[in-house]
Design an enzyme around this catalytic site. Structure first.
Site, PDB file in Angstrom:
ATOM      1  N   ASN A  53       0.835  -1.209   0.000  1.00 42.49           N
ATOM      2  CA  ASN A  53       0.000   0.000   0.000  1.00 42.49           C
ATOM      3  C   ASN A  53       0.870   1.259   0.000  1.00 42.49           C
ATOM      4  O   ASN A  53       0.628   2.207  -0.746  1.00 42.49           O
ATOM      5  CB  ASN A  53      -0.897   0.044   1.240  1.00 42.49           C
ATOM      6  N   ARG A 380     -10.985  -4.448 -14.321  1.00 38.17           N
ATOM      7  CA  ARG A 380      -9.894  -5.353 -13.926  1.00 38.17           C
ATOM      8  C   ARG A 380     -10.353  -6.796 -14.070  1.00 38.17           C
ATOM      9  O   ARG A 380     -11.484  -7.122 -13.709  1.00 38.17           O
ATOM     10  CB  ARG A 380      -9.460  -5.124 -12.473  1.00 38.17           C
ATOM     11  N   HIS A 440     -15.133   3.105 -15.198  1.00 40.64           N
ATOM     12  CA  HIS A 440     -14.920   2.329 -13.975  1.00 40.64           C
ATOM     13  C   HIS A 440     -16.182   1.558 -13.576  1.00 40.64           C
ATOM     14  O   HIS A 440     -16.211   0.852 -12.580  1.00 40.64           O
ATOM     15  CB  HIS A 440     -14.499   3.308 -12.857  1.00 40.64           C
ATOM     16  N   TYR A 473     -12.295  -9.704  -1.798  1.00 37.98           N
ATOM     17  CA  TYR A 473     -12.918  -8.402  -1.556  1.00 37.98           C
ATOM     18  C   TYR A 473     -14.401  -8.610  -1.252  1.00 37.98           C
ATOM     19  O   TYR A 473     -15.035  -9.474  -1.842  1.00 37.98           O
ATOM     20  CB  TYR A 473     -12.837  -7.494  -2.787  1.00 37.98           C
ATOM     21  N   ARG A 566     -14.047   2.941   4.313  1.00 42.44           N
ATOM     22  CA  ARG A 566     -12.883   2.099   4.594  1.00 42.44           C
ATOM     23  C   ARG A 566     -11.580   2.891   4.650  1.00 42.44           C
ATOM     24  O   ARG A 566     -10.763   2.714   5.531  1.00 42.44           O
ATOM     25  CB  ARG A 566     -12.754   1.017   3.517  1.00 42.44           C
ATOM     26  N   HIS A 594     -15.323  -3.373   0.114  1.00 39.90           N
ATOM     27  CA  HIS A 594     -15.358  -2.747  -1.209  1.00 39.90           C
ATOM     28  C   HIS A 594     -16.737  -2.288  -1.695  1.00 39.90           C
ATOM     29  O   HIS A 594     -16.822  -1.573  -2.691  1.00 39.90           O
ATOM     30  CB  HIS A 594     -14.746  -3.731  -2.224  1.00 39.90           C
TER      31      HIS A 594
END
Length: 708
Positions: A53, A380, A440, A473, A566, A594
């Site tokens: 991260n 993705r 997205h 996730y 989050r 998520h």
């Protein structure tokens, strides 16, 4: 003008800087590594996640701040009033103690792993027989493939690749001193396992450091070290290049190549540098001392995931989480998924429930003669993607398959380029995103003919169509046969194909045009209710100033606002006169949180949306995002149940304080770990699932008729 100025000054009273907020999120990740209730190797994985991260933070956020400082040094962040340079100063100030905390956490976990036979060793800790084994391995397997280099008048300082390890040393010969650099090749394992039953290993950089005298034979070797540079990776393709370059894939390949040579934003070192070497590296990398960070732990920890996978079963129970497999949905029977969705909306909750029903839906559509088209947006994908195989099969079966694939999904660009080529080869129609706008959204539309009528099945998700991350996730996936939502989806894909970002839809809310205005409008409706108003929202990050101001307005009107955020959260709760009625919590646990859920009101008036967008300016104004209403009463109850449990979490939830720090909730009578609750509920629902009704044969049907 005066009112606008006052508004700008006011917002600074209840907001915080996004970069510093993100660092606090990563600190919460590190807290999971420090939690004694988490199994030891899982704690080590949290150290690895914290590290990766932080790497990405430096590559993207710190990199972009350097660019901003150069381009517009006086630009001021609207949520903290700081210039880019001031933000960088605060970041370095905040990161230094995190390095120390991480090193201490790593050392403690490493020590606690020793009694289990999982031992990461320094060279001096090896037994004599192990030293012989390591030296033999180095001479036979490592030394022949190394590419050492000296730096002098005839050998210029090499380009060091982003996030690759290099062993360095000062070399002396005939009153000359020079730098020696040894790149650690990617094709060599990160660690060397030592013979024996236990998992004893030594890291490869330590092996190479130990035997540098064999690498640089004619030199006296001093000041051994290993280093790693982090480069700015915040690249956006040039708009002009987009206009003149027909092959967008080729442009992205050029962009990826460029990323490898970007400016250095951080230098990590294992050993302390003397003043002369420090000055030398600062000059070569064009950095300052504050950009050099010393760490006592590995700069790469990926090998920890491999060690977890190689554990014998007897050790797994003590060192890693109890295995959990995503469960079959308790709301679906065996048989046709399309037929079941036609009857009733279905909501899947990953990773507690399996992604399998969605994949089966696409597979079924690929071979169903009534299906005419399949359209999907992809951001993705996994390296191995059954979804792509089913889409390709559909195209090969004569369906019209349209795939809108975003090649600019950061760090997944090459993977998406490869998949786009595979899809095109199979006959799919592949289109790409827009100039200045990333696509997205997570939406899929199946169009089919039923009894001479065109009908739709639409899937809207909060997460990617990635089969690997669907087990890691938490995300929601809504599948519906609602006609009006299907018509909206059909119009959305038409608009995407002709480059129209301003589409108007009945139910779907789509950024950059309608998503934010609709969310603000729904918040206004709650504001008009005053103390009877209710807003609950769950998201990954919150930075959008318009949303922040509206949330503060709701709080001031007496509306109870619960936000589950989050990561980055730029609004501060509990500020008198501004945000007293806002509560903000963050859940960090076994799975990465998520879902994006937006809930307004209560009872029959309640409106719930799920979608792909966070309340960040980039999502609401610079991306194509889609959110859909939850219309089915049972699915609405399902979502409300999820929100209720998450708000009750007092084990993995931390509550944001008005000073920007986070505190764990006090555990009173009942411990609530929301992720564990959802795992148990999914197992129970799968176990109690009614078996599919047995199909009656001809004989049974005749017997039934005669009995009547």
């Amino acid at each position: 003008m005066e009112e606008k100025k006052n508004k700008k000054e006011d917002i600074l009273k209840y907001t915080q800087n996004r970069e510093l907020s993100w660092l606090k999120f990563n600190q919460r990740v590190l807290e999971e590594a420090q939690d004694p209730s988490v199994p030891l190797l899982e704690r080590m994985k949290f150290v690895a996640i914290f590290t990766s991260n932080l790497d990405e933070f430096f590559m993207i956020r710190v990199g972009s701040l350097f660019d901003m400082a150069a381009a517009d040094p006086k630009a001021v962040d609207s949520r903290s009033g700081m210039t880019p340079s001031q933000q960088l100063e605060k970041i370095y100030e905040a990161v230094a103690p995190l390095y120390k905390e991480r090193d201490k956490t790593y050392a403690e976990i490493k020590k606690q792993l020793h009694p289990y036979g999982v031992c990461g060793l320094d060279f001096k800790e090896l037994e004599q027989s192990e030293k012989k084994y390591v030296k033999k391995y180095f001479k036979e397997q490592v030394l022949p493939v190394l590419s050492p280099q000296i730096v002098d008048a005839n050998h210029p300082f090499p380009h060091l690749l982003n996030k690759e390890l290099y062993v360095t040393a000062m070399l002396k010969q005939n009153n000359r001193t020079m730098l020696g650099i040894v790149p650690i090749p990617n094709f060599i394992s990160d660690i060397l396992y030592l013979p024996g039953h236990d998992i004893r290993y030594i890291r490869m950089e330590k092996v190479i450091m130990e035997y540098l005298n064999l690498v640089f034979g004619q030199y006296e070797v001093t000041e051994k070290n290993y280093i790693c540079v982090t480069r700015n990776a915040d690249i956006a393709p040039d708009d002009e290049a987009l206009e003149v370059n027909d092959d967008f894939r080729y442009l992205m390949k050029q962009t990826l190549h460029k990323r490898k040579r970007m400016a250095v934003v951080r230098l990590e070192i294992a050993e302390k540098l003397n003043a002369e070497t420090e000055k030398y590296f600062c000059e070569k990398f064009n950095i300052t001392k504050r950009q050099i960070f010393r760490t006592k732990m590995p700069m790469k920890l990926d090998y920890m995931f491999a060690i977890s996978g190689n554990l014998p079963d007897s050790m797994k129970r003590a060192l890693i989480y109890r295995p959990f497999s995503p469960q079959p949905s308790g709301r679906l029977e065996e048989g046709s998924i399309m037929r079941q969705i036609r009857k009733k909306d279905v909501l899947l909750f990953y990773p507690y429930e399996s992604m399998e029903p969605f994949l089966q839906l696409i597979k079924e559509a690929a071979f169903d003669p009534s299906v005419m088209t399949i359209k999907i947006t992809i951001y993705r994908l996994a390296k191995k993607a059954r979804l792509v195989e089913y889409l390709c099969a559909a195209a090969e079966n004569g369906k019209e398959v349209t795939v809108l694939i975003e090649l600019r999904a950061r760090f997944d660009e090459q993977n998406n380029i490869d998949w786009s080529e595979r899809l095109e080869e199979a006959g799919c129609r592949v289109i790409y995103g827009f100039e200045g706008y990333k696509v997205h959204s997570k939406i899929c539309l199946i169009t089919y003919r039923h009894r001479n009528e065109i009908q739709y099945i639409t899937q809207i998700g909060t997460g990617n169509y990635n089969e690997k991350t669907a087990a890691m996730y938490t995300d929601l996936s809504l599948m519906t046969a609602d006609r009006e939502i299907g018509e909206d989806a059909a119009l959305f894909f038409q608009n995407m194909s002709i480059g129209n970002l301003d589409g108007i839809y009945r139910h779907l809310i789509v950024s950059p045009t309608s998503l934010k205005p609709k969310i603000l409008q729904l918040m206004d409706q709650e504001i008009r209710k005053g103390t009877k108003g209710r807003i609950i929202m769950k998201m990954n990050s919150l930075t959008d100033v318009d949303f922040i101001e509206k949330a503060a307005e709701a709080s001031q009107a007496g509306v109870r606002v619960d936000l589950i955020v989050r990561g980055i959260c730029c609004i501060l709760p509990g500020i008198p006169g501004y945000t007293e009625n806002i509560t903000i919590s963050s859940i960090v646990g076994r799975y990465l949180e998520h879902p994006r859920i937006f809930s307004f009101g209560t009872g029959t008036d309640q409106k719930i949306y799920i979608g792909s967008a966070d309340m960040m300016t980039r999502n609401t104004e610079k991306r194509v995002e889609v959110a859909a209403p939850v219309l089915d009463p049972d699915v609405k109850r399902q979502v409300n149940g999820y929100l209720e449990v998450m708000l009750a979490d007092n084990v993995k939830a931390r509550v944001l304080q008005k000073d920007g720090t986070y505190k764990k909730k006090p555990i009173t009578e009942k411990r609530v770990n929301s992720q564990e609750h959802f795992m148990k509920s999914a197992v129970l629902a799968a176990r109690n699932k009614k078996p599919a009704p047995k199909k009656q044969g001809l004989r049974e049907r005749f017997a039934k008729i005669f009995r009547k």
